[in-house]
Scaffold this motif. Structure first.
Motif, PDB file in Angstrom:
ATOM      1  N   PRO A   3       0.681  -1.195  -0.096  1.00  0.00           N
ATOM      2  CA  PRO A   3       0.075  -0.053  -0.010  1.00  0.00           C
ATOM      3  C   PRO A   3       0.768   1.471   0.000  1.00  0.00           C
ATOM      4  CG  PRO A   3      -0.370  -1.385   1.800  1.00  0.00           C
ATOM      5  CD  PRO A   3       0.780  -2.159   1.206  1.00  0.00           C
ATOM      6  N   GLY A  30      -7.915  -1.012  -7.432  1.00  0.00           N
ATOM      7  CA  GLY A  30      -7.307  -2.294  -6.634  1.00  0.00           C
ATOM      8  C   GLY A  30      -6.158  -1.874  -5.597  1.00  0.00           C
ATOM      9  N   GLU A  31      -5.401  -0.888  -5.951  1.00  0.00           N
ATOM     10  CA  GLU A  31      -4.480  -0.509  -5.151  1.00  0.00           C
ATOM     11  C   GLU A  31      -4.923   0.259  -3.896  1.00  0.00           C
ATOM     12  OE1 GLU A  31      -0.488   1.488  -6.690  1.00  0.00           O
ATOM     13  OE2 GLU A  31      -1.958   2.032  -8.281  1.00  0.00           O
ATOM     14  N   GLU A  32      -3.882   0.282  -2.895  1.00  0.00           N
ATOM     15  CA  GLU A  32      -4.368   0.601  -1.645  1.00  0.00           C
ATOM     16  C   GLU A  32      -3.333   1.703  -1.123  1.00  0.00           C
ATOM     17  OE1 GLU A  32      -4.702  -2.740   1.284  1.00  0.00           O
ATOM     18  OE2 GLU A  32      -5.886  -3.934  -0.223  1.00  0.00           O
ATOM     19  N   ASN A  55     -14.679   4.226  -3.947  1.00  0.00           N
ATOM     20  CA  ASN A  55     -13.491   3.859  -3.248  1.00  0.00           C
ATOM     21  C   ASN A  55     -13.922   3.018  -1.896  1.00  0.00           C
ATOM     22  OD1 ASN A  55     -11.170   5.054  -4.817  1.00  0.00           O
ATOM     23  ND2 ASN A  55     -12.321   6.795  -4.119  1.00  0.00           N
ATOM     24  N   ILE A  58     -11.533  -0.021   3.603  1.00  0.00           N
ATOM     25  CA  ILE A  58     -11.279  -1.400   4.226  1.00  0.00           C
ATOM     26  C   ILE A  58     -11.212  -1.385   5.512  1.00  0.00           C
ATOM     27  CG2 ILE A  58      -9.621  -3.364   4.124  1.00  0.00           C
ATOM     28  CD1 ILE A  58      -8.421  -1.966   1.358  1.00  0.00           C
ATOM     29  N   HIS A  70      -7.510   2.721   5.781  1.00  0.00           N
ATOM     30  CA  HIS A  70      -6.936   1.858   4.867  1.00  0.00           C
ATOM     31  C   HIS A  70      -7.960   1.999   3.636  1.00  0.00           C
ATOM     32  CE1 HIS A  70      -3.835  -0.294   6.934  1.00  0.00           C
ATOM     33  NE2 HIS A  70      -4.567   0.217   8.127  1.00  0.00           N
ATOM     34  N   ARG A  72      -8.891   1.312  -0.530  1.00  0.00           N
ATOM     35  CA  ARG A  72      -8.862   0.638  -1.702  1.00  0.00           C
ATOM     36  C   ARG A  72      -9.402   1.371  -2.898  1.00  0.00           C
ATOM     37  NH1 ARG A  72     -10.454  -4.710  -0.856  1.00  0.00           N
ATOM     38  NH2 ARG A  72      -8.396  -5.011  -0.212  1.00  0.00           N
ATOM     39  N   ARG A  74     -11.128   2.046  -6.020  1.00  0.00           N
ATOM     40  CA  ARG A  74     -12.230   1.480  -6.975  1.00  0.00           C
ATOM     41  C   ARG A  74     -12.610   2.375  -8.092  1.00  0.00           C
ATOM     42  NH1 ARG A  74     -10.970  -3.660  -6.538  1.00  0.00           N
ATOM     43  NH2 ARG A  74     -11.604  -4.613  -4.508  1.00  0.00           N
TER      44      ARG A  74
END
Length: 75
Positions: A3, A30-32, A55, A58, A70, A72, A74
């Motif tokens: 991340p 998909g990146e965090e 987004n 998480i 956190h 992710r 989208r």
């Protein structure tokens, strides 16, 4: 890929969200990112931001005086 990290400690609304959005706009699906903030209103702001965008929030936690989010990306 690990991340990314974004430190917005010391900034107040709307800057933590604006800087997070700017970073997320450069990231792939998909990146965090892990965001570190100290603004107490950020708990409301980040939930609302993720609920009104694609987004995903998480996880979130408070470590002493720092809020950790956190998120992710989208599309």
């Amino acid at each position: 890929m690990p991340p990314r990290e974004l430190d917005v400690r010391g900034f107040y609304c709307p800057l933590p969200i604006l800087r997070t959005r700017a970073l997320l706009d450069t990231m792939a699906d998909g990146e965090e990112v892990i965001v570190y903030a100290t603004d107490p209103a950020s708990t409301i702001d980040f939930r609302h931001f993720c609920n009104t965008t694609s987004n995903e929030l998480i996880a979130h936690e408070k470590r002493e005086d720092v809020f950790v989010y956190h998120i992710r990306r989208r599309v």
